[in-house]
Design a protein around this motif. Sequence first.
Motif, PDB file in Angstrom:
ATOM      1  N   ILE A   1     -34.271   6.729  -6.298  1.00  0.00           N
ATOM      2  CA  ILE A   1     -35.490   5.801  -6.257  1.00  0.00           C
ATOM      3  C   ILE A   1     -36.152   5.845  -7.584  1.00  0.00           C
ATOM      4  O   ILE A   1     -36.157   7.004  -8.346  1.00  0.00           O
ATOM      5  N   ALA A   2     -36.673   4.664  -8.104  1.00  0.00           N
ATOM      6  CA  ALA A   2     -37.613   4.649  -9.275  1.00  0.00           C
ATOM      7  C   ALA A   2     -38.870   3.650  -8.636  1.00  0.00           C
ATOM      8  O   ALA A   2     -38.951   3.198  -7.695  1.00  0.00           O
TER       9      ALA A   2
ATOM     10  N   ALA B   1     -41.536   9.860 -10.072  1.00  0.00           N
ATOM     11  CA  ALA B   1     -40.639   8.723  -9.710  1.00  0.00           C
ATOM     12  C   ALA B   1     -41.388   7.481  -9.912  1.00  0.00           C
ATOM     13  O   ALA B   1     -41.008   6.317 -10.108  1.00  0.00           O
ATOM     14  N   GLN B   2     -42.983   7.278  -9.791  1.00  0.00           N
ATOM     15  CA  GLN B   2     -43.496   6.406 -10.096  1.00  0.00           C
ATOM     16  C   GLN B   2     -43.976   6.048 -11.515  1.00  0.00           C
ATOM     17  O   GLN B   2     -44.650   4.926 -11.766  1.00  0.00           O
TER      18      GLN B   2
ATOM     19  N   LEU C   1     -32.859  13.546  -9.745  1.00  0.00           N
ATOM     20  CA  LEU C   1     -33.973  13.355  -9.063  1.00  0.00           C
ATOM     21  C   LEU C   1     -33.960  11.863  -8.004  1.00  0.00           C
ATOM     22  O   LEU C   1     -33.494  11.052  -8.473  1.00  0.00           O
ATOM     23  N   GLY C   2     -33.818  12.285  -6.709  1.00  0.00           N
ATOM     24  CA  GLY C   2     -33.824  11.279  -5.694  1.00  0.00           C
ATOM     25  C   GLY C   2     -34.067  11.555  -4.250  1.00  0.00           C
ATOM     26  O   GLY C   2     -34.822  12.733  -4.376  1.00  0.00           O
ATOM     27  N   VAL C   3     -33.704  10.750  -3.270  1.00  0.00           N
ATOM     28  CA  VAL C   3     -34.171  11.149  -2.061  1.00  0.00           C
ATOM     29  C   VAL C   3     -33.153  11.662  -1.036  1.00  0.00           C
ATOM     30  O   VAL C   3     -32.055  10.960  -0.996  1.00  0.00           O
ATOM     31  N   TYR C   4     -33.343  12.837  -0.324  1.00  0.00           N
ATOM     32  CA  TYR C   4     -32.289  13.373   0.451  1.00  0.00           C
ATOM     33  C   TYR C   4     -33.089  12.612   1.997  1.00  0.00           C
ATOM     34  O   TYR C   4     -34.335  12.761   2.155  1.00  0.00           O
ATOM     35  N   TYR C   5     -31.977  12.248   2.654  1.00  0.00           N
ATOM     36  CA  TYR C   5     -32.540  11.762   4.121  1.00  0.00           C
ATOM     37  C   TYR C   5     -31.646  12.125   5.312  1.00  0.00           C
ATOM     38  O   TYR C   5     -30.372  12.249   4.950  1.00  0.00           O
TER      39      TYR C   5
ATOM     40  N   ALA D   1     -32.029   6.527 -10.412  1.00  0.00           N
ATOM     41  CA  ALA D   1     -32.751   7.949 -10.161  1.00  0.00           C
ATOM     42  C   ALA D   1     -33.111   8.319 -11.647  1.00  0.00           C
ATOM     43  O   ALA D   1     -33.317   7.705 -12.648  1.00  0.00           O
ATOM     44  N   GLU D   2     -33.572   9.521 -11.560  1.00  0.00           N
ATOM     45  CA  GLU D   2     -34.102  10.254 -12.818  1.00  0.00           C
ATOM     46  C   GLU D   2     -33.441  11.661 -12.961  1.00  0.00           C
ATOM     47  O   GLU D   2     -32.987  12.106 -11.938  1.00  0.00           O
TER      48      GLU D   2
END
Length: 436
Positions: free
Chosen positions: A306-307, A212-213, A156-160, A313-314
């Motif tokens: 991101i965490a 993520a939070q 789990l993370g952020v695609y940009y 990451a997760e």
Amino acid sequence: MRRAVSVLVTACVIGVTATACSDSTGASTGAAPTGSVDATASLKGVKLTMWVAQNSVNEPKQAIEAFEKATGATITTEVIPDPYESNVPTKLASGVKPDLMFWQPTGSTLPFIQPEKNLLQLDNEDWVAKLGKTEQSLGQVDGHRYAAIVTSPAVLGVYYNKAVFAKAGITKMPGSYDEMLTDAKTIKSKTGVAPFFEVGGDKWPLQWQVQAQMTDLPQTFWDNLNKNKDSWTNKTIVDAITKYKTKLLDGGLAQKNYKTATFVDQGKAIMDGTAAMALNVTALQSEIQASHSTEEMDKTIGWFPIANSAANAEYSPDQTNGVVAFNTGNTKRQTAARQFMSYWLGEDYPAYIKANKLVSVEPSVPNPDGLPQTAIAQAKALSSATGVFQVNALTAPDMHLALADMIYGKKTPEQVAQAAEDQFKQVLKARGVSGF
């Protein structure tokens, strides 16, 4: 599509017999077999059945075809209709068993198929020591291994979108969830592009902004939650849901059609730059890969972990990560199932990950050439990633369904958390877990 979701509560309270949801009923499979198997020994005339989900029917194809050619065995795949995670326990309760099956290898999901009664113990298989550290931690219940890990857990993370980030002047990736929200506001003000693309239409990705939070929750929280001494209504979780609603959704940081947008739409938006970011698991990468080349992806999008308070990451296991073998009572077929796993994670593994363009779960086997940079970044982030709640909780409530109610005004953040708590207790009580 791949997703980390719990078994629906109805599988245990109305759709399956009580026996199928108990943790302790039924006969044991006994001790794990010892000694390695000859992965290419002749199995002419041996026929095996493997259950797969609708979205994973092609996943084992290369390994099956190579194994059949090498051994003379026949492996037939049978698709179990969606929702896979609840239809499988229901079918098992009818007395039908396959020889092999894809299944999510987490402590929250393995118990739903009664591993101690139904599955072969795999503690001593020759491929166990080949797995990476994170992969070795999966597939176990009560100290015994029941699943082979054939693919890396989703990350789990952020695609940009690189062009949107450049236009907004963002050159340093955020180091926390709040920093990411600050960057989102910058993107909106400087580019006019929707900072996030959220997927209310398919529901399941709604959980990731909250997950993520939740990364600062200590292990003691999960230990207490699993003993019914803490709750999903814990302030940290309610605050995470509230921030997602008020700061991101109500704050205008998602695209206008976030209530109805689909998973496929998300991939298109990140690639064409109509949205700047998408917080999702590896499934999104696979979706984009289906219609874009590695070169197109590397040029257009990037990825960062991101965490809540760190750039970590997760990891989120799904049913394509784990393969289990059933205790059918047929020694020949059980040995053949073990042989297939040994072949898949042994002689065939380099060819398997090359054919499927996958990150390797075995440190001694290098990743195949041609993977997108997003995949390489995720593989690098996995070693320091933390597990999502499907990994940490005894059972994983369908929080995404309650979040979908929230975005339509049917639930408050507090009610979302309470719905998770109610389902959590209901499933564990139905399973006969002590303390519930």
